[in-house]
Design an enzyme around this catalytic site. Structure first.
Site, PDB file in Angstrom:
ATOM      1  N   GLY A  69       6.830   5.893   7.943  1.00 16.79           N
ATOM      2  CA  GLY A  69       5.951   7.051   7.942  1.00 16.79           C
ATOM      3  C   GLY A  69       6.097   7.813   9.239  1.00 16.79           C
ATOM      4  O   GLY A  69       7.146   7.772   9.890  1.00 16.79           O
ATOM      5  N   SER A  70       5.031   8.477   9.629  1.00 19.44           N
ATOM      6  CA  SER A  70       5.104   9.355  10.804  1.00 19.44           C
ATOM      7  C   SER A  70       5.039   8.550  12.103  1.00 19.44           C
ATOM      8  O   SER A  70       4.535   7.421  12.131  1.00 19.44           O
ATOM      9  CB  SER A  70       3.961  10.360  10.758  1.00 19.44           C
ATOM     10  OG  SER A  70       2.729   9.666  10.853  1.00 19.44           O
TER      11      SER A  70
ATOM     12  N   VAL B 168       1.227   7.645  13.260  1.00 17.10           N
ATOM     13  CA  VAL B 168       0.624   6.476  12.597  1.00 17.10           C
ATOM     14  C   VAL B 168       1.395   5.214  12.980  1.00 17.10           C
ATOM     15  O   VAL B 168       0.806   4.173  13.300  1.00 17.10           O
ATOM     16  CB  VAL B 168       0.593   6.673  11.063  1.00 17.10           C
ATOM     17  CG1 VAL B 168       0.083   5.423  10.372  1.00 17.10           C
ATOM     18  CG2 VAL B 168      -0.277   7.863  10.687  1.00 17.10           C
ATOM     19  N   GLY B 169       2.731   5.302  12.995  1.00 18.82           N
ATOM     20  CA  GLY B 169       3.554   4.134  13.330  1.00 18.82           C
ATOM     21  C   GLY B 169       3.254   3.603  14.726  1.00 18.82           C
ATOM     22  O   GLY B 169       3.150   2.387  14.930  1.00 18.82           O
TER      23      GLY B 169
ATOM     24  N   CYS C 203      13.517  12.084   5.982  1.00 15.45           N
ATOM     25  CA  CYS C 203      13.517  11.728   7.414  1.00 15.45           C
ATOM     26  C   CYS C 203      14.886  11.975   8.022  1.00 15.45           C
ATOM     27  O   CYS C 203      15.009  12.197   9.216  1.00 15.45           O
ATOM     28  CB  CYS C 203      13.103  10.279   7.593  1.00 15.45           C
ATOM     29  SG  CYS C 203      14.037   9.150   6.551  1.00 15.45           S
TER      30      CYS C 203
ATOM     31  N   GLU D 239       9.001  17.278  14.528  1.00 12.96           N
ATOM     32  CA  GLU D 239       9.429  17.166  13.132  1.00 12.96           C
ATOM     33  C   GLU D 239       8.574  18.087  12.258  1.00 12.96           C
ATOM     34  O   GLU D 239       7.343  18.018  12.300  1.00 12.96           O
ATOM     35  CB  GLU D 239       9.269  15.718  12.653  1.00 12.96           C
ATOM     36  CG  GLU D 239       9.807  15.511  11.259  1.00 12.96           C
ATOM     37  CD  GLU D 239       9.601  14.089  10.743  1.00 12.96           C
ATOM     38  OE1 GLU D 239       8.483  13.566  10.886  1.00 12.96           O
ATOM     39  OE2 GLU D 239      10.558  13.525  10.198  1.00 12.96           O
TER      40      GLU D 239
ATOM     41  N   GLN E 238       1.170  19.968   3.567  1.00 11.97           N
ATOM     42  CA  GLN E 238       2.555  19.987   4.058  1.00 11.97           C
ATOM     43  C   GLN E 238       3.110  21.413   4.025  1.00 11.97           C
ATOM     44  O   GLN E 238       3.809  21.848   4.947  1.00 11.97           O
ATOM     45  CB  GLN E 238       3.425  19.052   3.214  1.00 11.97           C
ATOM     46  CG  GLN E 238       4.855  18.916   3.718  1.00 11.97           C
ATOM     47  CD  GLN E 238       4.968  18.307   5.113  1.00 11.97           C
ATOM     48  OE1 GLN E 238       4.412  17.273   5.390  1.00 11.97           O
ATOM     49  NE2 GLN E 238       5.683  18.980   6.006  1.00 11.97           N
TER      50      GLN E 238
ATOM     51  N   GLU F 275       9.848   2.465  10.617  1.00 14.30           N
ATOM     52  CA  GLU F 275      10.823   3.556  10.452  1.00 14.30           C
ATOM     53  C   GLU F 275      10.034   4.853  10.427  1.00 14.30           C
ATOM     54  O   GLU F 275       9.122   5.000   9.596  1.00 14.30           O
ATOM     55  CB  GLU F 275      11.636   3.396   9.160  1.00 14.30           C
ATOM     56  CG  GLU F 275      12.721   2.346   9.237  1.00 14.30           C
ATOM     57  CD  GLU F 275      13.735   2.583  10.334  1.00 14.30           C
ATOM     58  OE1 GLU F 275      13.902   3.747  10.753  1.00 14.30           O
ATOM     59  OE2 GLU F 275      14.346   1.609  10.790  1.00 14.30           O
TER      60      GLU F 275
ATOM     61  N   LYS G   6       0.853  -1.196   0.000  1.00 12.73           N
ATOM     62  CA  LYS G   6       0.000   0.000   0.000  1.00 12.73           C
ATOM     63  C   LYS G   6       0.884   1.240   0.000  1.00 12.73           C
ATOM     64  O   LYS G   6       1.464   1.595   1.020  1.00 12.73           O
ATOM     65  CB  LYS G   6      -0.932   0.036   1.222  1.00 12.73           C
ATOM     66  CG  LYS G   6      -1.984   1.151   1.066  1.00 12.73           C
ATOM     67  CD  LYS G   6      -2.325   1.840   2.355  1.00 12.73           C
ATOM     68  CE  LYS G   6      -1.722   3.196   2.575  1.00 12.73           C
ATOM     69  NZ  LYS G   6      -1.865   4.250   1.596  1.00 12.73           N
TER      70      LYS G   6
HETATM   71  P1  NAP Z   1       2.132   9.033   7.346  1.00 13.49           P
HETATM   72  O1  NAP Z   1       1.079  10.034   7.283  1.00 13.49           O
HETATM   73  O2  NAP Z   1       2.416   8.358   8.632  1.00 13.49           O
HETATM   74  O3  NAP Z   1       1.749   7.913   6.243  1.00 13.49           O
HETATM   75  C1  NAP Z   1       2.593   6.829   5.975  1.00 13.49           C
HETATM   76  C2  NAP Z   1       1.775   5.719   5.349  1.00 13.49           C
HETATM   77  O4  NAP Z   1       0.854   5.216   6.314  1.00 13.49           O
HETATM   78  C3  NAP Z   1       0.944   6.167   4.152  1.00 13.49           C
HETATM   79  O5  NAP Z   1       0.897   5.157   3.190  1.00 13.49           O
HETATM   80  C4  NAP Z   1      -0.422   6.365   4.792  1.00 13.49           C
HETATM   81  O6  NAP Z   1      -1.487   6.300   3.894  1.00 13.49           O
HETATM   82  C5  NAP Z   1      -0.444   5.198   5.741  1.00 13.49           C
HETATM   83  N1  NAP Z   1      -1.460   5.296   6.797  1.00 13.49           N
HETATM   84  C6  NAP Z   1      -2.059   6.409   7.288  1.00 13.49           C
HETATM   85  N2  NAP Z   1      -2.961   6.070   8.245  1.00 13.49           N
HETATM   86  C7  NAP Z   1      -2.899   4.722   8.369  1.00 13.49           C
HETATM   87  C8  NAP Z   1      -3.578   3.773   9.179  1.00 13.49           C
HETATM   88  N3  NAP Z   1      -4.504   4.157  10.069  1.00 13.49           N
HETATM   89  N4  NAP Z   1      -3.269   2.475   9.050  1.00 13.49           N
HETATM   90  C9  NAP Z   1      -2.351   2.071   8.162  1.00 13.49           C
HETATM   91  N5  NAP Z   1      -1.680   2.917   7.344  1.00 13.49           N
HETATM   92  C10 NAP Z   1      -1.952   4.228   7.447  1.00 13.49           C
HETATM   93  O7  NAP Z   1       3.530   9.603   6.826  1.00 13.49           O
HETATM   94  P2  NAP Z   1       3.814  10.475   5.533  1.00 13.49           P
HETATM   95  O8  NAP Z   1       3.275  11.851   5.737  1.00 13.49           O
HETATM   96  O9  NAP Z   1       3.389   9.720   4.305  1.00 13.49           O
HETATM   97  O10 NAP Z   1       5.422  10.509   5.501  1.00 13.49           O
HETATM   98  C11 NAP Z   1       6.186  11.426   6.222  1.00 13.49           C
HETATM   99  C12 NAP Z   1       6.743  10.773   7.479  1.00 13.49           C
HETATM  100  O11 NAP Z   1       7.498   9.624   7.126  1.00 13.49           O
HETATM  101  C13 NAP Z   1       7.710  11.678   8.226  1.00 13.49           C
HETATM  102  O12 NAP Z   1       7.469  11.574   9.610  1.00 13.49           O
HETATM  103  C14 NAP Z   1       9.076  11.101   7.877  1.00 13.49           C
HETATM  104  O13 NAP Z   1      10.093  11.368   8.815  1.00 13.49           O
HETATM  105  C15 NAP Z   1       8.757   9.657   7.810  1.00 13.49           C
HETATM  106  N6  NAP Z   1       9.781   8.911   7.059  1.00 13.49           N
HETATM  107  C16 NAP Z   1      10.633   8.098   7.760  1.00 13.49           C
HETATM  108  C17 NAP Z   1      11.630   7.406   7.085  1.00 13.49           C
HETATM  109  C18 NAP Z   1      12.549   6.478   7.812  1.00 13.49           C
HETATM  110  O14 NAP Z   1      13.097   5.580   7.194  1.00 13.49           O
HETATM  111  N7  NAP Z   1      12.762   6.664   9.111  1.00 13.49           N
HETATM  112  C19 NAP Z   1      11.767   7.558   5.706  1.00 13.49           C
HETATM  113  C20 NAP Z   1      10.888   8.406   5.038  1.00 13.49           C
HETATM  114  C21 NAP Z   1       9.890   9.082   5.717  1.00 13.49           C
HETATM  115  P3  NAP Z   1      -2.068   7.674   3.223  1.00 13.49           P
HETATM  116  O15 NAP Z   1      -1.021   8.164   2.322  1.00 13.49           O
HETATM  117  O16 NAP Z   1      -3.272   7.245   2.534  1.00 13.49           O
HETATM  118  O17 NAP Z   1      -2.336   8.625   4.369  1.00 13.49           O
END
Ligand code: NAP
Length: 479
Positions: free
Chosen positions: A226-227, A230-231, A282, A381, A329, A248, A173
């Site tokens: 992701g964030s 959510v994580g 990130c 962040e 954003q 992550e 997904k």
């Molecule tokens: P996000 O809002 O947490 O979304 C990440 C993923 O989770 C998306 O596919 C999202 O779907 C999905 N999601 C949202 N709600 C969910 C739920 N209830 N159950 C299951 N999945 C769900 O993060 P983002 O805004 O896409 O990305 C930015 C974040 O990612 C930042 O915090 C960044 O630091 C982090 N990041 C970390 C790394 C690392 O390796 N540490 C690398 C890159 C990014 P939708 O798109 O449909 O909302």
């Protein structure tokens, strides 16, 4: 008319309930395509297809897996320019950054093609005479992969490639904002010789299909990037279902600049890791921790370098910084500039929305000085082109300040002192530490991940990926 793109379920391209336009953040009039939204019922079908494919795939020869991954990697590398342009168009990285990310994705598939052949076990003597003990690794099962929007081809690659290499089936997904690269990757995988159902793509909102994917009883593990918000929820859901999980998440990465640093080098690495890729990494440096003796020179030099940065359309030649990926954003980035100033920080460069010929989400990178550790701008962040400077007296205070965060993804130090570089590598509370290098920018064949609130579970990438994507079996034989 724009082209329509469907989900890949059980080897078939399947339309969902509705289509969402994928909009170019550099030019809101440019629609890349219409991408379908999977339903919860289709998510279930994808999991069932993966379950059905698992027995044969998990026992398939490693040569077949290696050949398929190698083919996928070769096609991505051959089409890196086209894929890099698609990435720049949908996510807003500049074209060279997009091509770089596509190249990385291709290399990851090539690396894991080799890993198919290198997964070894152990034979160890038993403490009981006449018995031998074998320790082997087996595929985990059906894995749900959930990815963010900021690396729309590399992060999917570094989850899909090891999952398939070690004999797992996948339901993928991608982030709803960037389905284009995910669909292009799925199309390449669909022609690689991998049997139907081994790899499935479901596109749509996290709340609609991400949540049921995490909670589906047919899924054995979730690899999420992701964030933190959510994580954290996904970790709780996986724990409740005794499901393996790897997370992550975000960062608030410090970059320390000591008095003895090479000034030009320090400025360049800070500007690159804070603002390139629009600060949407990130691993971006968002806290610049600078010692007294170099402080004034450093701030002036960073401001001068920032004045030369070109913000604009990601596909235009000569652009340093593309648009922010989405309106929400952009609003978040601008609001943190306001929050920082309200807390007493001084905005010395950028920080405003700008226009660049086409209607897009453009922002001038922001630099805030006079910030302190407790400010929200230094604790939360932002995930945009916003960096803050914290002034400190010397190395010890700089180290303490760099560790003063709930996150622990990457960190960096700019110094010519071997003593401080060595001490920092040992005492920085981050998963990845850089000496005289930007905090962002890592290799694809070594472990990637953080500590504290940035990561949970085993590391991604390199051979460490086998920790998550396999389970260990211990077998005893009486001879
Ligand atoms: P996000 O809002 O947490 O979304 C990440 C993923 O989770 C998306 O596919 C999202 O779907 C999905 N999601 C949202 N709600 C969910 C739920 N209830 N159950 C299951 N999945 C769900 O993060 P983002 O805004 O896409 O990305 C930015 C974040 O990612 C930042 O915090 C960044 O630091 C982090 N990041 C970390 C790394 C690392 O390796 N540490 C690398 C890159 C990014 P939708 O798109 O449909 O909302």
């Amino acid at each position: 008319m724009t082209q329509k793109y469907d989900n890949l379920i059980g080897g078939e391209w399947v339309a969902g309930g509705a289509y969402t336009p994928n909009i170019n953040p550099s030019n809101l009039a440019d629609v890349i395509g219409d991408y379908t939204q999977a339903s919860a019922a289709q998510l279930d079908q994808a999991v069932q297809a993966a379950r059905a494919a698992f027995p044969a795939w998990s026992t398939s020869g490693i040569q077949a897996r290696a050949d398929a991954l190698d083919k996928i990697g070769s096609e991505i590398l051959a089409r890196r320019e086209e894929l890099g342009i698609l990435l720049a168009r949908e996510e807003g990285k500049t074209k060279p950054e997009g091509i770089g990310e596509a190249t990385r994705a291709g290399n990851i598939f090539k690396f894991f093609a080799g890993e198919c052949l290198r997964l070894a076990g152990e034979i160890v003597p038993s403490v009981r005479p006449g018995i031998s003990v074998e320790v082997t690794r087996e595929p985990l099962g059906v894995i749900g992969l959930i990815t963010p929007w900021n690396f729309p081809i590399a992060i999917p690659a570094w989850k899909i490639a090891p999952a398939l290499a070690y004999g797992n089936c996948v339901v993928f997904k991608p982030a709803d904002l960037v389905p284009g690269c995910a669909w292009a990757l799925a199309e390449i995988i669909s022609r690689s010789g991998i049997p139907a159902g081994v790899f499935n793509l479901v596109m749509g909102r996290g709340s609609v299909i991400g949540d049921p994917l995490v909670n589906h009883p047919g899924v054995d593990g979730i690899s999420f990037t992701g964030s933190q918000g959510v994580g954290g929820r996904i970790a709780q859901q996986c724990a409740a279902n005794l499901k393996k999980v790897q997370l992550e998440m975000g960062g608030k990465n410090p970059q320390v600049i000591l008095d003895d640093a090479d000034l030009a080098q320090a400025v360049e690495l800070c500007v690159q890791s804070a603002f390139f890729s629009t600060g949407q990494r990130c691993t971006a440096s968002s806290r610049l921790i600078v010692t007294d003796g170099i402080y004034t020179k450093f701030v002036e030099a960073v401001k001068a370098r920032m004045a030369g940065l070109k913000v604009g359309d990601a596909l235009q030649a000569g652009i340093d910084i593309g648009p922010v990926s989405s309106l929400s954003q952009l609003e978040q980035d601008l609001s943190y500039v306001d929050i920082g100033q309200a807390e007493g920080a001084v905005l010395v460069a950028g920080g405003q929305r700008v226009t660049c010929g086409t209607e897009g989400f453009y922002m001038a990178p922001a630099l805030l000085t006079d910030t302190t550790a407790g400010m929200r701008i230094n604790r939360e962040e932002v995930f945009g082109p916003v960096a803050s400077i914290i002034r400190v007296k010397g190395y010890e205070e700089a180290l303490a300040e760099s560790n003063n965060t709930p996150f622990g993804l990457s960190s960096g130090i700019a110094t010519t002192s071997l003593k401080y570089a060595t001490h920092f590598k040992r005492h920085s509370q981050a998963g990845m530490v850089m000496v005289n290098l930007p905090t962002a920018g890592v290799d694809y064949h070594v472990p990637f991940g953080g500590r504290k609130g940035s990561s949970y579970g085993s590391r991604e990438q390199g051979r460490y990926a086998q920790e998550f994507f396999t389970i260990v079996k211990t077998a005893y034989t009486l001879s």
